[in-house]
Enzyme design. Structure first.
Site, PDB file in Angstrom:
ATOM      1  N   LYS A 269       0.772  -1.235   0.089  1.00  0.00           N
ATOM      2  CA  LYS A 269      -0.037   0.020  -0.007  1.00  0.00           C
ATOM      3  C   LYS A 269       0.931   1.327   0.185  1.00  0.00           C
ATOM      4  CE  LYS A 269      -3.377   2.452   2.728  1.00  0.00           C
ATOM      5  NZ  LYS A 269      -4.214   2.448   4.030  1.00  0.00           N
ATOM      6  N   ASP A 274      -2.965   9.936   3.508  1.00  0.00           N
ATOM      7  CA  ASP A 274      -4.479   9.754   3.606  1.00  0.00           C
ATOM      8  C   ASP A 274      -5.149  10.619   4.741  1.00  0.00           C
ATOM      9  OD1 ASP A 274      -6.951   8.274   4.105  1.00  0.00           O
ATOM     10  OD2 ASP A 274      -5.798   6.637   5.116  1.00  0.00           O
ATOM     11  N   LYS A 281     -10.554  12.627   7.903  1.00  0.00           N
ATOM     12  CA  LYS A 281     -10.176  12.093   9.248  1.00  0.00           C
ATOM     13  C   LYS A 281     -10.278  13.241  10.300  1.00  0.00           C
ATOM     14  CE  LYS A 281      -6.820   8.454   7.935  1.00  0.00           C
ATOM     15  NZ  LYS A 281      -7.838   7.236   8.718  1.00  0.00           N
ATOM     16  N   ASP A 292       1.235   6.346   5.687  1.00  0.00           N
ATOM     17  CA  ASP A 292       0.404   5.437   4.783  1.00  0.00           C
ATOM     18  C   ASP A 292       0.968   4.773   3.669  1.00  0.00           C
ATOM     19  OD1 ASP A 292      -1.961   4.027   5.643  1.00  0.00           O
ATOM     20  OD2 ASP A 292      -3.254   5.351   4.348  1.00  0.00           O
ATOM     21  N   ASP A 351     -12.635   6.686   3.699  1.00  0.00           N
ATOM     22  CA  ASP A 351     -11.325   6.514   4.392  1.00  0.00           C
ATOM     23  C   ASP A 351     -10.867   5.022   4.303  1.00  0.00           C
ATOM     24  OD1 ASP A 351      -9.222   7.309   6.058  1.00  0.00           O
ATOM     25  OD2 ASP A 351     -10.452   7.459   7.819  1.00  0.00           O
ATOM     26  N   GLU A 353      -9.861   3.284   2.031  1.00  0.00           N
ATOM     27  CA  GLU A 353      -9.090   3.515   0.759  1.00  0.00           C
ATOM     28  C   GLU A 353      -7.840   2.512   0.250  1.00  0.00           C
ATOM     29  OE1 GLU A 353      -8.036   5.101   3.176  1.00  0.00           O
ATOM     30  OE2 GLU A 353      -5.798   4.759   2.709  1.00  0.00           O
ATOM     31  N   ARG A 355      -7.650  -0.536   1.043  1.00  0.00           N
ATOM     32  CA  ARG A 355      -8.265  -1.965   0.165  1.00  0.00           C
ATOM     33  C   ARG A 355      -8.669  -1.712  -1.268  1.00  0.00           C
ATOM     34  NH1 ARG A 355     -12.831  -2.466   4.984  1.00  0.00           N
ATOM     35  NH2 ARG A 355     -10.908  -1.546   5.985  1.00  0.00           N
TER      36      ARG A 355
HETATM   37  N1  BES Z   1      -4.550   4.263   6.834  1.00  0.00           N
HETATM   38  C1  BES Z   1      -5.767   4.108   7.653  1.00  0.00           C
HETATM   39  C2  BES Z   1      -5.400   2.826   8.659  1.00  0.00           C
HETATM   40  C3  BES Z   1      -4.633   3.489   9.962  1.00  0.00           C
HETATM   41  C4  BES Z   1      -5.261   4.184  10.873  1.00  0.00           C
HETATM   42  C5  BES Z   1      -3.571   3.246  10.161  1.00  0.00           C
HETATM   43  C6  BES Z   1      -4.815   4.567  11.995  1.00  0.00           C
HETATM   44  C7  BES Z   1      -2.474   3.525  11.274  1.00  0.00           C
HETATM   45  C8  BES Z   1      -3.473   4.348  12.330  1.00  0.00           C
HETATM   46  C9  BES Z   1      -6.830   3.451   6.681  1.00  0.00           C
HETATM   47  O1  BES Z   1      -6.939   3.702   5.472  1.00  0.00           O
HETATM   48  C10 BES Z   1      -7.926   3.729   7.411  1.00  0.00           C
HETATM   49  O2  BES Z   1      -8.491   4.949   7.614  1.00  0.00           O
HETATM   50  N2  BES Z   1      -8.813   2.658   8.004  1.00  0.00           N
HETATM   51  C11 BES Z   1     -10.036   2.993   8.573  1.00  0.00           C
HETATM   52  C12 BES Z   1     -11.044   2.029   7.989  1.00  0.00           C
HETATM   53  C13 BES Z   1     -12.375   2.186   8.168  1.00  0.00           C
HETATM   54  C14 BES Z   1     -13.027   3.308   7.504  1.00  0.00           C
HETATM   55  C15 BES Z   1     -13.294   0.930   8.084  1.00  0.00           C
HETATM   56  C16 BES Z   1      -9.889   2.798   9.761  1.00  0.00           C
HETATM   57  O3  BES Z   1      -9.167   1.917  10.300  1.00  0.00           O
HETATM   58  O4  BES Z   1     -10.402   3.388  10.821  1.00  0.00           O
HETATM   59 ZN    ZN Z   2      -5.058   4.547   4.571  1.00  0.00          ZN
HETATM   60 MN    MN Z   3      -7.943   5.561   5.170  1.00  0.00          MN
END
Ligand code: BES
Ligand code: ZN
Ligand code: MN
Length: 498
Positions: A269, A274, A281, A292, A351, A353, A355
């Protein structure tokens, strides 16, 4: 800093600094015993006067000890001898080098590698010691305008090997350790780089630099127009909210392999920032979303190591790189896109994104007829809740491959923990309007739901997914990328071709 391995007798050489270990309960390591005998009980007196306890974290730096052929003696606490395990070993080395680097010593000879770590041979010690010492001396100050006041004097670090018979194994371990340390540094530097510098185009350039450095590495960068032709609707949906053009970076390492042997594909990734997109966020800590792209960076690191060690293997890195930004043109919650696989996705949360960019990369991986595919991604906050910063989350569709990754993780001490991808969880991402939704409802099994999503695009080969959101960087005062899982990936590749 140059690292070497040697078989030496501690008293019979001049040096700037000797480093030896002691344990609690007044137990001395072999090297400490020799020094103690040579200095008429100096170390034992330190125990008696309560200046030493042997606890982990303790380090006593002594100068001009009478009768020693070394200017300095660094005594490091190693905890209880019976409990001296991998974690203790790494802590002790880290402490020793952290202290050493603040001294004026230009060279040092470290005898901590002689200590017996439960269930580990000396080559493991050497490899870890090299990696941890690079960890302890790592700095990222490209963006500081003034030079540092203290520059490290240390130029030469020798790791002792107690038994001469182990010297050739130690030599090999040193080589591997150094190569891995360099790969880790590459991954860390890219991770720590701010997002205004480390854009998708910058990542592509970094890959191309690797291609120039190694004849065995070929790099191909696909543009958004190519992605459109390939039908990568999910990747493009994420990219459409950003001014920075997305890149699909293909890094192909070809070592000497037997004809007909299939490659390993590594998918990383590469979201260079992000923001969450329209599902924006919160602002607190949002700066950390520059990390990210650590999945992509770790794959560049691992391929660099494979090339450096000339591993007899073929590895293809596929790095989808993009920003995730809110914009008038950005993808909106409820939008439906068609992926390269033909499956459709309703994007409920922009968010989620990671996947979306990975699923098209996983479909693209099919053309390489891979023996195994490993994707590496800072994918969910939920994996941090579950596993913290110790283990990466592992999910897989193939028990044999999962075990191979688990074993490489144990060997490299870059650990993973397995989470289930049972069919029962697939329901989480079924939706009313498209083949699937990109997030499940509520707070249930969010890390596994992400794995389930990816699994639907990885049905044609053995596959492992690593969620490194908790392990790729450290927050807080010592904020830095960790370079994980470069050590794990390299160990997996080494095992795969031997
Ligand atoms: N890049 C984030 C995951 C992340 C969050 C990594 C905090 C490190 C610290 C990812 O793209 C994301 O935003 N995931 C969301 C998914 C949710 C919307 C289902 C998450 O984990 O909150
Ligand atoms: Zn992300
Ligand atoms: Mn995200």
């Amino acid at each position: 800093m140059r690292c070497t391995v040697k078989h030496t007798e501690i008293i019979k050489q001049k040096n700037d600094c000797f480093i030896v270990g002691i344990f609690t309960d007044k137990q001395l390591s072999e090297a400490a015993q020799i020094i103690d005998a040579h200095t008429k009980g100096y170390i034992r007196r330190l125990f008696q006067s309560n200046d030493l306890t042997g606890e982990i974290g303790e380090a006593l730096l002594l100068h001009d000890v009478a009768n020693l052929p070394s200017k300095r003696l660094l005594i490091v606490g190693c905890g209880a001898q019976a409990e001296f395990n991998e974690t203790a070993f790494r802590k002790v080395i880290h402490k020793a080098i952290s202290v050493l680097k603040t001294t004026g010593a230009k060279e040092a000879c470290c005898y901590l590698t002689d200590l017996k770590v439960k269930d580990r041979a000396v080559d493991w010690n050497i490899r870890q010691a090299v990696q941890v010492s690079y960890e302890a001396t790592y700095e990222f100050n490209q963006f500081k305008s003034k030079p540092k006041t203290r520059v490290m004097s240390l130029g030469q670090l020798t790791w002792n090997v107690a038994n001469k018979a182990n010297l050739s194994a130690a030599q090999r371990a040193l080589q591997e350790g150094l190569a891995i340390a360099e790969g880790v540094i590459l991954a860390k530097d890219l991770g720590n780089m701010p997002a205004n510098r480390c854009t998708p185009s910058f990542l592509a350039k970094q890959a191309q630099t690797l291609g120039k450095e190694y004849k065995t590495v070929a790099v191909d960068v696909l543009e958004e127009s190519n992605m459109r032709q390939l039908g990568m609707g999910a990747l493009l949906a994420v990219a459409q909210g950003s001014e920075e053009p997305a890149k699909l970076i293909i890094v192909h390492y070809r070592g000497k392999v037997k004809k007909g042997k299939s490659p390993v594909v590594l998918v990383g990734k590469g979201v260079t920032f992000d923001s969450g997109g329209i599902s924006l966020k919160p602002s607190a800590g949002m700066d950390e979303m520059k990390y990210d792209m650590c999945g992509a960076a770790s794959i560049l690191g691992a391929i660099k190591v494979a090339a450096e060690l000339a591993l007899p293997i073929e590895v293809v890195g596929i790095l989808p790189a993009t920003e995730n930004m809110p914009d008038g043109k950005a993808v909106k919650p409820g939008d439906i896109v068609t992926t390269m696989s033909g499956q459709t996705v309703e994007i409920l949360n922009t968010d989620a994104e990671g996947r979306l960019i990975l699923c098209d990369a996983l479909t693209y991986a099919e053309r390489f007829k891979p023996a195994a595919v490993i994707d590496v991604a800072t994918l969910t906050g939920a994996v941090i809740v579950a596993l913290g910063s110790v283990a990466s989350g592992m999910m897989s569709n193939n028990e044999i491959l999962a075990q191979a990754v688990q074993q490489a993780a144990q060997e490299s001490w870059d650990r993973v923990w397995s989470l289930p991808l049972w069919d029962d969880y697939q329901e989480l991402i079924n939706g009313p309007f498209a083949d699937m939704v990109n997030v499940g409802q509520g707070n249930e099994a969010k890390c596994i739901a992400a794995g389930c999503f990816l699994a639907r695009f990885a049905e044609k080969y053995p596959w492992v997914h690593l969620d490194i959101a908790g392990t790729a960087w450290k927050s807080g005062k010592e904020k830095t990328a960790s370079g994980r899982p470069v050590p794990l990936l390299v160990q997996f590749l080494i095992n795969f071709c031997s």
